[in-house]
Design an enzyme around this catalytic site. Structure first.
Site, PDB file in Angstrom:
ATOM      1  N   HIS A  22       0.820  -1.229   0.000  1.00 41.86           N
ATOM      2  CA  HIS A  22       0.000   0.000   0.000  1.00 41.86           C
ATOM      3  C   HIS A  22       0.850   1.273   0.000  1.00 41.86           C
ATOM      4  O   HIS A  22       0.658   2.169   0.826  1.00 41.86           O
ATOM      5  CB  HIS A  22      -0.952   0.007   1.201  1.00 41.86           C
ATOM      6  CG  HIS A  22      -2.089  -0.957   1.074  1.00 41.86           C
ATOM      7  ND1 HIS A  22      -3.269  -0.653   0.442  1.00 41.86           N
ATOM      8  CD2 HIS A  22      -2.215  -2.251   1.496  1.00 41.86           C
ATOM      9  CE1 HIS A  22      -4.087  -1.697   0.467  1.00 41.86           C
ATOM     10  NE2 HIS A  22      -3.465  -2.683   1.100  1.00 41.86           N
ATOM     11  N   ASP A  60      -1.650  -5.156  -4.403  1.00 46.31           N
ATOM     12  CA  ASP A  60      -1.762  -3.900  -3.653  1.00 46.31           C
ATOM     13  C   ASP A  60      -0.385  -3.340  -3.296  1.00 46.31           C
ATOM     14  O   ASP A  60      -0.141  -2.948  -2.148  1.00 46.31           O
ATOM     15  CB  ASP A  60      -2.617  -4.077  -2.396  1.00 46.31           C
ATOM     16  CG  ASP A  60      -4.104  -4.072  -2.695  1.00 46.31           C
ATOM     17  OD1 ASP A  60      -4.471  -3.822  -3.855  1.00 46.31           O
ATOM     18  OD2 ASP A  60      -4.895  -4.326  -1.777  1.00 46.31           O
ATOM     19  N   ASN A 128      -6.765  -5.198  -5.639  1.00 46.64           N
ATOM     20  CA  ASN A 128      -7.975  -4.427  -5.904  1.00 46.64           C
ATOM     21  C   ASN A 128      -7.740  -2.923  -5.789  1.00 46.64           C
ATOM     22  O   ASN A 128      -8.527  -2.132  -6.311  1.00 46.64           O
ATOM     23  CB  ASN A 128      -9.083  -4.847  -4.935  1.00 46.64           C
ATOM     24  CG  ASN A 128      -8.691  -4.651  -3.483  1.00 46.64           C
ATOM     25  OD1 ASN A 128      -7.647  -5.136  -3.045  1.00 46.64           O
ATOM     26  ND2 ASN A 128      -9.497  -3.940  -2.719  1.00 46.64           N
ATOM     27  N   HIS A 129      -6.645  -2.504  -5.142  1.00 46.39           N
ATOM     28  CA  HIS A 129      -6.339  -1.078  -5.045  1.00 46.39           C
ATOM     29  C   HIS A 129      -5.603  -0.572  -6.278  1.00 46.39           C
ATOM     30  O   HIS A 129      -5.738   0.603  -6.630  1.00 46.39           O
ATOM     31  CB  HIS A 129      -5.506  -0.792  -3.787  1.00 46.39           C
ATOM     32  CG  HIS A 129      -6.313  -0.725  -2.538  1.00 46.39           C
ATOM     33  ND1 HIS A 129      -6.675   0.458  -1.940  1.00 46.39           N
ATOM     34  CD2 HIS A 129      -6.841  -1.698  -1.768  1.00 46.39           C
ATOM     35  CE1 HIS A 129      -7.391   0.220  -0.851  1.00 46.39           C
ATOM     36  NE2 HIS A 129      -7.495  -1.097  -0.727  1.00 46.39           N
ATOM     37  N   HIS A 247      -5.394  -8.491   5.513  1.00 46.42           N
ATOM     38  CA  HIS A 247      -4.314  -7.739   6.148  1.00 46.42           C
ATOM     39  C   HIS A 247      -3.797  -8.378   7.432  1.00 46.42           C
ATOM     40  O   HIS A 247      -2.723  -8.016   7.904  1.00 46.42           O
ATOM     41  CB  HIS A 247      -4.776  -6.307   6.438  1.00 46.42           C
ATOM     42  CG  HIS A 247      -4.744  -5.424   5.228  1.00 46.42           C
ATOM     43  ND1 HIS A 247      -4.593  -4.058   5.300  1.00 46.42           N
ATOM     44  CD2 HIS A 247      -4.817  -5.721   3.898  1.00 46.42           C
ATOM     45  CE1 HIS A 247      -4.584  -3.544   4.079  1.00 46.42           C
ATOM     46  NE2 HIS A 247      -4.738  -4.544   3.210  1.00 46.42           N
TER      47      HIS A 247
END
Length: 711
Positions: A22, A60, A128-129, A247
């Site tokens: 992220h 991600d 998906n991010h 996560h």
């Protein structure tokens, strides 16, 4: 058992495993803005110090679909710093890279590019991010791929069918088949698994000697009926699954006792939600693979900001809090301050033991104020910890506990329903309820002609796809087939003898799963053709109406004969003359992936489309009456033929047909999902060893020799 160590380097893959980094999360926050970059730096530094063969990322990498210039700059800077150099890459790629990296303008692995000097290759799927979007379906990983800093794999452009082609890696005597599947909306992927539209291709040579490693980025925990991917959907020839998106760090591989593979969930390397799962210590993994042995070494991340969370239920402290006391709110606030101070002391002690950890911790108190209590001002409370915590504005979270309704004991317990393997593509579905019903029903309402499996499939078609003729067509089809069987056996018209022969025939069909699946598909194809025929007649032979009807099922190239009488007999359903199937098996030499095309037999297509319905026996007829009534009606003389077995995928504009309308899918090449499962299940032992350095992983220290026999 010998331990995998660095001394086995010439035959041992060393892979650094991480997911959900992220990059760019809260990059504008004055306190937490650099957290993701600092931790990514630590991850890459571990890879360089451990001299890994490559880095494997589970999606991600970026937090935003369109990362900022700062985020892209920092990512490129770190990849260039740690992953470029003169250190030679010790493994080879044997698969056709134009298939593995076909979406790139440079369809080959970056370390084989003569213009680049790569010391540590990075392989990553998208999450998906950072998934592909826009007209060109590009994502941030494609930018890094074009720059030669990362190898993006596991992409799929189709929303109807997915063929997962592995990257075949070779080092010494160890061979790895690396599968990847980038993030897809869970409901869509769930439906594709159920409809058997996801195929994992297998190497053609030495099929059982490859270590099969699969990277996926989907919901693992159940968030809804279809908003997750059950582990049972995945093929059981897989040895290890690296599961991204979740996560919570569960990096120690756990064994799936039904599919007999291991699952490792590395979790995120940054706290993005103040939930209990994020409070678990963050790790990355150093995966050693030698032959069919594997060992996962946990590496704790030292630069992750510490996070402490605690729940407080005010109703559990009646001796301290009385909702009728006018000063109860002040008492609650004082109690919360004391709790936060305790958590801050714990964080300070941990940070003193690790000077690389950020100074300010994350603190979260979840306060359940149900029972007549009132919340206090969060903003005023946060002022007390502005300089001591990284999240002062959301330290407190007030919520009320919802009382769950009492469960009705008479309701069906869906958790206890029979689950079938992924090869059959179903869990908790309508057909499970049908099967459960007939298992518990009285003897007088048991099926005599149909099987529970066939009836379940027909009901599933009726419910999910609104095929109103599915059940009726299945009954007609089975009735015809049973009549032909009795006629071939020259069975006399005696009720007892007919009943016995029908029972034997039914049991034989239940044992032959492949034939039964083929029968159900043929019956469903008839139902769709019948529905299309009726719709065409109802439309008054209008070209526009016929086109709309055809597009509801699939794209068609037969515009010229839309209004002809031939179109009525053919129908516009999915039972087309041509079909798309799985690709051929993979050749283990670069550039030699075998692709071709297979056509279905036209006779099969016409057989199902020209079918004329037989009158249905009344509901209360017994078997002998049904046969007597049916003899008065004309029936088909020839049995349905099968599609050709070698149905190969190609990229041309061939009309697509759902697998539910195809025949003998289970007899295709070993590259298909079902045949892969069957071949893997026929082995007596698995031969995969898992080792660990910690006592808590004792179950993995012994050789996993248990293997299910062929069903």
């Amino acid at each position: 058992m010998s331990r995998i160590n660095s001394g086995d380097g010439e035959d041992t893959f060393k892979i650094l495993v991480a997911t959900d980094i992220h990059l760019g999360y809260l990059e504008k926050d004055p306190v937490r803005g650099n957290d993701t970059f600092v931790t990514f730096d630590e991850i890459l530094r571990h890879a360089q110090e451990k001299e890994v063969d490559f880095i494997l990322l589970g999606g991600d990498l970026f937090h935003e679909n369109k990362p900022s210039r700062k985020t892209l700059h920092n990512c490129i800077e770190l990849l260039r710093k740690y992953c470029m150099g003169d250190h030679p890459v010790q493994f080879e790629i044997l698969s056709d890279q134009s298939v593995n990296f076909g979406f790139s303008k440079f369809p080959w692995v970056n370390y084989q590019d003569g213009n680049l000097n790569i010391s540590i290759p990075v392989f990553s799927i998208h999450g998906n991010h950072d998934d592909p979007t826009g007209a060109d379906a590009l994502c941030a990983l494609d930018i890094l791929s074009s720059a030669g800093l990362l190898n993006h794999f596991g992409r799929s452009s189709s929303v109807e069918k997915i063929d997962i082609s592995p990257i075949l890696l070779h080092k010494g005597s160890t061979k790895i088949a690396l599968y990847g599947l980038g993030s897809i909306p869970d409901e869509r992927l769930y439906r594709m698994f159920v409809n058997k539209q996801v195929t994992m291709l297998r190497p053609k040579e030495d099929e059982d000697n490859w270590f099969n490693l699969f990277v996926i980025h989907q919901n693992r925990s159940k968030h809804g009926a279809t908003n997750y991917i059950p582990e049972q959907f995945l093929d059981d020839f897989i040895d290890l699954v690296i599961w991204g998106h979740e996560h919570e760090c569960k990096i120690a591989p756990t064994r799936n006792e039904q599919q007999l593979f291991y699952v490792s969930q590395p979790g995120s390397s940054v706290v993005t939600s103040l939930s209990p799962g994020e409070a678990i210590k963050k790790h990355i993994g150093l995966l050693h693979i030698k032959g069919k042995k594997m060992n996962m070494e946990k590496i704790p991340l030292e630069t992750v900001r510490s996070f402490y969370i605690e729940d407080i239920v005010l109703a559990d402290h009646p001796d301290i809090f009385n909702p009728d006391n006018p000063k109860v709110t002040q008492a609650v606030q004082a109690f919360c301050i004391e709790k936060v101070e305790t958590l801050l002391d714990n964080a300070e002690r941990e940070r003193l033991g690790n000077p690389r950890q950020p100074e300010k911790p994350l603190i979260r108190l979840r306060v359940d104020y149900s029972g007549g209590f009132e919340p206090f001002s969060i903003h005023r409370f946060s002022q007390k910890f502005m300089e001591r915590t990284a999240n002062p504005k959301d330290i407190i979270h007030f919520f009320r506990h919802r009382e769950q309704k009492e469960k009705n004991e008479d309701e069906i317990n869906f958790g206890k329903l029979i689950r079938r393997p992924a090869s059959e593509g179903t869990t908790l579905r309508v057909e499970d309820l049908v099967k459960q019903y007939f298992q518990t029903a009285e003897k007088k309402v048991q099926l005599s002609l149909l099987t529970e499996r066939g009836m379940g499939e027909a009901v599933q078609e009726f419910v999910d796809k609104e095929e109103k003729d599915a059940i009726e067509e299945l009954v007609k089809f089975q009735l015809e087939k049973t009549q032909r069987f009795l006629k071939e056996r020259h069975t006399d018209a005696e009720e007892a003898k007919i009943d016995e022969e029908v029972r034997k025939f039914r049991e034989a069909r239940k044992e032959n799963i492949e034939e039964e699946e083929e029968e159900v598909r043929e019956a469903m194809s008839r139902a769709r053709a019948h529905r299309s025929h009726e719709a065409a007649l109802a439309s008054g032979s209008s070209d526009d109406d016929l086109m709309d009807m055809g597009m509801s099922e699939q794209k068609t190239n037969d515009d010229s004969d839309a209004g002809s009488s031939a179109s009525f007999s053919r129908g516009r359903g999915r039972g087309r003359g041509q079909a798309r199937g799985g690709r051929g098996q993979i050749s283990t030499s670069r550039g030699a992936s075998r692709r071709g095309r297979g056509n279905t037999t036209q006779e099969q297509s016409n057989s199902s489309r020209n079918y004329k319905p037989v009158s249905t026996p009344t509901k209360n007829m017994n078997i002998i009456d049904a046969f007597k009534a049916a003899r008065q009606q004309p029936s088909r003389n020839s049995s349905a033929k099968n599609y050709s077995e070698d149905i190969i995928d190609d990229d041309s504009d061939v009309e697509e047909v759902s697998f539910t309308a195809a025949s003998k899918v289970t007899q295709r090449l070993s590259s298909t999902s079902t045949s892969s499962k069957r071949s893997s299940q026929s082995q007596i032992t698995r031969g995969v060893d898992f080792e660990s350095d910690e006592d808590e992983f004792d179950p993995f220290k012994s050789t996993a020799t248990s293997r299910r026999k062929h069903r």
